[in-house]
Design a protein around this motif. Structure first.
Motif, PDB file in Angstrom:
ATOM      1  N   GLU A  60       0.699  -1.148  -0.197  1.00  0.00           N
ATOM      2  CA  GLU A  60      -0.040   0.025   0.018  1.00  0.00           C
ATOM      3  C   GLU A  60       1.298   0.965   0.296  1.00  0.00           C
ATOM      4  O   GLU A  60       0.021   2.097  -0.965  1.00  0.00           O
ATOM      5  CB  GLU A  60      -1.135  -0.110   1.391  1.00  0.00           C
ATOM      6  CG  GLU A  60      -1.731  -1.054   1.199  1.00  0.00           C
ATOM      7  CD  GLU A  60      -3.106  -1.992  -0.135  1.00  0.00           C
ATOM      8  OE1 GLU A  60      -2.961   0.083  -0.695  1.00  0.00           O
ATOM      9  OE2 GLU A  60      -3.246  -2.685  -0.376  1.00  0.00           O
ATOM     10  N   LEU A  63       2.377   1.718  -3.306  1.00  0.00           N
ATOM     11  CA  LEU A  63       0.960   2.661  -4.259  1.00  0.00           C
ATOM     12  C   LEU A  63       1.209   3.743  -4.245  1.00  0.00           C
ATOM     13  O   LEU A  63       1.018   4.206  -5.689  1.00  0.00           O
ATOM     14  CB  LEU A  63      -0.093   1.387  -4.326  1.00  0.00           C
ATOM     15  CG  LEU A  63       0.113   0.283  -4.514  1.00  0.00           C
ATOM     16  CD1 LEU A  63      -1.457  -0.482  -4.353  1.00  0.00           C
ATOM     17  CD2 LEU A  63      -0.106  -0.220  -6.175  1.00  0.00           C
ATOM     18  N   GLU A  67       0.907   6.628  -6.568  1.00  0.00           N
ATOM     19  CA  GLU A  67       0.079   7.668  -6.948  1.00  0.00           C
ATOM     20  C   GLU A  67       0.758   8.862  -7.099  1.00  0.00           C
ATOM     21  O   GLU A  67       0.718  10.077  -8.301  1.00  0.00           O
ATOM     22  CB  GLU A  67      -1.063   7.403  -6.580  1.00  0.00           C
ATOM     23  CG  GLU A  67      -1.917   6.477  -7.466  1.00  0.00           C
ATOM     24  CD  GLU A  67      -2.165   6.286  -8.103  1.00  0.00           C
ATOM     25  OE1 GLU A  67      -2.730   7.680  -8.629  1.00  0.00           O
ATOM     26  OE2 GLU A  67      -2.358   5.763  -9.180  1.00  0.00           O
ATOM     27  N   THR A 174       0.374   0.545 -21.958  1.00  0.00           N
ATOM     28  CA  THR A 174       1.122   0.116 -20.446  1.00  0.00           C
ATOM     29  C   THR A 174       2.092  -0.991 -20.405  1.00  0.00           C
ATOM     30  O   THR A 174       2.404  -1.877 -21.088  1.00  0.00           O
ATOM     31  CB  THR A 174      -0.281  -0.845 -19.473  1.00  0.00           C
ATOM     32  OG1 THR A 174      -0.799  -1.766 -20.566  1.00  0.00           O
ATOM     33  CG2 THR A 174      -1.616   0.180 -20.447  1.00  0.00           C
ATOM     34  N   ARG A 218       4.140  -8.507  -7.890  1.00  0.00           N
ATOM     35  CA  ARG A 218       2.658  -8.197  -8.028  1.00  0.00           C
ATOM     36  C   ARG A 218       2.271  -8.259  -9.805  1.00  0.00           C
ATOM     37  O   ARG A 218       1.128  -8.828  -9.781  1.00  0.00           O
ATOM     38  CB  ARG A 218       2.223  -7.476  -6.968  1.00  0.00           C
ATOM     39  CG  ARG A 218       3.239  -7.862  -6.061  1.00  0.00           C
ATOM     40  CD  ARG A 218       2.023  -6.631  -4.806  1.00  0.00           C
ATOM     41  NE  ARG A 218       1.080  -6.975  -4.726  1.00  0.00           N
ATOM     42  CZ  ARG A 218       0.151  -7.499  -4.162  1.00  0.00           C
ATOM     43  NH1 ARG A 218       0.703  -8.517  -2.995  1.00  0.00           N
ATOM     44  NH2 ARG A 218      -1.825  -7.548  -4.125  1.00  0.00           N
ATOM     45  N   LEU A 219       3.109  -7.618 -10.013  1.00  0.00           N
ATOM     46  CA  LEU A 219       2.297  -7.056 -11.671  1.00  0.00           C
ATOM     47  C   LEU A 219       2.651  -7.968 -12.898  1.00  0.00           C
ATOM     48  O   LEU A 219       0.762  -8.373 -13.114  1.00  0.00           O
ATOM     49  CB  LEU A 219       2.808  -5.910 -12.271  1.00  0.00           C
ATOM     50  CG  LEU A 219       2.602  -5.661 -13.324  1.00  0.00           C
ATOM     51  CD1 LEU A 219       0.815  -5.292 -13.785  1.00  0.00           C
ATOM     52  CD2 LEU A 219       3.458  -4.338 -13.962  1.00  0.00           C
ATOM     53  N   ASP A 224      -1.839  -8.277  -9.978  1.00  0.00           N
ATOM     54  CA  ASP A 224      -2.583  -6.866  -9.765  1.00  0.00           C
ATOM     55  C   ASP A 224      -2.235  -5.828 -10.585  1.00  0.00           C
ATOM     56  O   ASP A 224      -1.035  -4.663 -11.229  1.00  0.00           O
ATOM     57  CB  ASP A 224      -0.956  -6.384  -8.536  1.00  0.00           C
ATOM     58  CG  ASP A 224      -2.234  -5.811  -7.545  1.00  0.00           C
ATOM     59  OD1 ASP A 224      -2.836  -4.972  -7.910  1.00  0.00           O
ATOM     60  OD2 ASP A 224      -1.652  -5.938  -6.055  1.00  0.00           O
ATOM     61  N   ARG A 226      -2.743  -2.666 -10.638  1.00  0.00           N
ATOM     62  CA  ARG A 226      -2.515  -1.186  -9.875  1.00  0.00           C
ATOM     63  C   ARG A 226      -1.869  -1.230 -10.200  1.00  0.00           C
ATOM     64  O   ARG A 226      -1.435   0.373 -10.208  1.00  0.00           O
ATOM     65  CB  ARG A 226      -2.986  -1.667  -8.314  1.00  0.00           C
ATOM     66  CG  ARG A 226      -3.778  -1.752  -7.680  1.00  0.00           C
ATOM     67  CD  ARG A 226      -4.597  -2.228  -6.203  1.00  0.00           C
ATOM     68  NE  ARG A 226      -3.941  -3.263  -6.061  1.00  0.00           N
ATOM     69  CZ  ARG A 226      -3.257  -3.653  -4.564  1.00  0.00           C
ATOM     70  NH1 ARG A 226      -4.386  -2.591  -3.386  1.00  0.00           N
ATOM     71  NH2 ARG A 226      -2.859  -4.558  -3.916  1.00  0.00           N
ATOM     72  N   PHE A 227      -0.732  -1.591 -10.739  1.00  0.00           N
ATOM     73  CA  PHE A 227       0.739  -1.736 -11.062  1.00  0.00           C
ATOM     74  C   PHE A 227       1.244  -1.557 -12.167  1.00  0.00           C
ATOM     75  O   PHE A 227       2.401  -1.070 -12.525  1.00  0.00           O
ATOM     76  CB  PHE A 227       1.934  -2.335 -10.327  1.00  0.00           C
ATOM     77  CG  PHE A 227       2.356  -2.279  -8.482  1.00  0.00           C
ATOM     78  CD1 PHE A 227       2.515  -1.477  -8.030  1.00  0.00           C
ATOM     79  CD2 PHE A 227       1.350  -3.635  -8.673  1.00  0.00           C
ATOM     80  CE1 PHE A 227       2.625  -1.248  -6.260  1.00  0.00           C
ATOM     81  CE2 PHE A 227       1.604  -3.375  -6.582  1.00  0.00           C
ATOM     82  CZ  PHE A 227       1.991  -2.278  -6.157  1.00  0.00           C
ATOM     83  N   ASP A 228       0.080  -1.904 -13.303  1.00  0.00           N
ATOM     84  CA  ASP A 228       0.456  -1.766 -14.644  1.00  0.00           C
ATOM     85  C   ASP A 228      -0.544  -0.033 -15.299  1.00  0.00           C
ATOM     86  O   ASP A 228      -1.140   0.556 -15.391  1.00  0.00           O
ATOM     87  CB  ASP A 228      -0.997  -2.543 -15.161  1.00  0.00           C
ATOM     88  CG  ASP A 228      -1.195  -2.592 -16.667  1.00  0.00           C
ATOM     89  OD1 ASP A 228       0.556  -2.272 -16.896  1.00  0.00           O
ATOM     90  OD2 ASP A 228      -1.455  -3.299 -17.293  1.00  0.00           O
ATOM     91  N   ILE A 229       1.025   0.692 -14.865  1.00  0.00           N
ATOM     92  CA  ILE A 229       0.671   1.924 -15.074  1.00  0.00           C
ATOM     93  C   ILE A 229       1.404   2.845 -16.909  1.00  0.00           C
ATOM     94  O   ILE A 229       1.364   1.214 -17.233  1.00  0.00           O
ATOM     95  CB  ILE A 229       1.734   2.533 -14.013  1.00  0.00           C
ATOM     96  CG1 ILE A 229       3.353   1.938 -14.826  1.00  0.00           C
ATOM     97  CG2 ILE A 229       1.544   2.732 -13.002  1.00  0.00           C
ATOM     98  CD1 ILE A 229       4.393   3.650 -14.293  1.00  0.00           C
TER      99      ILE A 229
END
Length: 354
Positions: A60, A63, A67, A174, A218-219, A224, A226-229
């Motif tokens: 967390e 993340l 951001e 991405t 994790r990606l 996960d 959430r890390f796929d930017i």
């Protein structure tokens, strides 16, 4: 007296490092060290509690930091060779043109006004220039310039992927799409078994000289997203090998390089391979960086006290980075900005020699 299994003797290390000091080392006092390894502690040596200066973040926390970095790093796209533009002028259909390429000289040819230099400029800057020049022919031109293709933008993915290289950044790409376009993670044969060669723990993404806190394990292993930017122009992704064992020696040493890891490898062993130090080297604050660059464990070792037998040496692990900072550099964030270019240069050299 020995230091670690297969390591140098304490006297041997001391003489080797003292000889390196004569090459031109200038030291000053620094922070007290945070590192020791009880398994290689010589008798009667002072014991220092082994505590990382920087501790790994939670998922967390990573993340939240990601951001924050994304919000602070607003993309600033500029035009370049190979980009394709379109021009429209309100109420002037004869001046509407699509598919205008940016030539090798960095210019484009617009109707009525001729060549305009666009390379290195933003779309807004080009629109203002075109508007200014059209005022010679139209009273109040309303210009709209669009980018049909951003062919000049690119990112790099290197290391243990099937097709490493520089890729054009066309539209939104991405991280997972970048890995897919690179053919996925490289696989090889080990003892008649197909194995994945990538070390995702030490994989990193560098943007504008900063490491983004992305958990590639994790990606790519757990999905996960959430890390796929989305990638940005100039992004550099490096995937190290999970089979090779290396030690990086960087900073104020004569020969910064990467060296094959061997059992018993200590900080002293690594420093002797550097063949001396620069006059700015600060041996009182030798940094050992362990784990991923975006989420590392950071240890500091006072080699002056190790030489005197007052403190223990530190046994290294594969892929550790040993960094000798200059005396004037104290903040970790600034040190990382110095480490990253050297690391990328060494990794690029490894890729070229494979």
């Amino acid at each position: 007296m020995t230091v670690g299994q297969g390591g140098l003797g304490m006297n041997g290390m001391r003489y080797a490092l003292l000889l390196a000091l004569l090459v031109g080392l200038s030291t000053c006092g620094g922070d007290k060290p945070d590192v020791t390894d009880e398994s290689i502690q010589p008798p009667k040596a002072k014991v220092v509690e082994k505590v990382p200066v920087v501790k790994p973040m939670t998922v967390e926390e990573r993340l939240a930091k990601l951001e924050q970095i994304k919000r602070s790093m607003k993309p600033h796209f500029v035009l370049g060779k190979g980009d394709v533009l379109s021009l429209s002028v309100y109420g002037e259909p004869d001046l509407t043109v699509k598919g205008i390429p940016v030539r090798p000289d960095g210019k484009v040819a617009f109707p009525l006004i001729g060549d305009v230099q666009v390379e290195g400029k933003t779309v807004d800057q080009v629109s203002k220039e075109v508007t200014r020049r059209l005022r010679e022919y139209l009273r109040t031109p309303k210009v709209a310039i669009m980018v049909e293709q951003f062919n000049s933008l690119s990112y790099t993915i290197a290391g243990e992927v099937t097709k490493p290289g520089v890729y054009p950044l066309k539209g939104d790409v991405t991280l997972t799409q970048a890995f897919a376009m690179a053919g996925g993670l490289k696989q090889g044969s080990f003892r008649s078994t197909t194995v994945e060669l990538a070390d995702l723990t030490h994989t990193f993404l560098a943007r504008n000289g900063k490491i983004l806190p992305i958990d590639f394990e994790r990606l790519l292993r757990q999905g996960d997203i959430r890390f796929d930017i989305k990638l940005a122009p100039g992004d550099y992704i490096y995937v190290p090998s999970g089979l090779s064992k290396q030690i990086y020696l960087l900073g104020e040493v004569t020969r910064p390089n990467l060296y094959a890891f061997k059992a018993g490898f200590t900080v002293s062993t690594a420093l002797t391979k550097g063949e001396g130090f620069t006059p700015d080297a600060d041996l009182s604050r030798v940094h050992v960086i362990r784990g991923s660059l975006d989420n590392p464990q950071l240890f500091i070792l006072d080699m002056n006290k190790v030489l005197e037998g007052e403190e223990t040496d530190m046994r290294l692990q594969p892929n550790d980075i040993v960094y000798v900072p200059p005396t004037y550099l104290t903040r970790w964030s600034r040190m990382l900005s110095k480490i990253l270019p050297s690391l990328q240069m060494l990794q690029t050299g490894v890729q070229l020699t494979k």
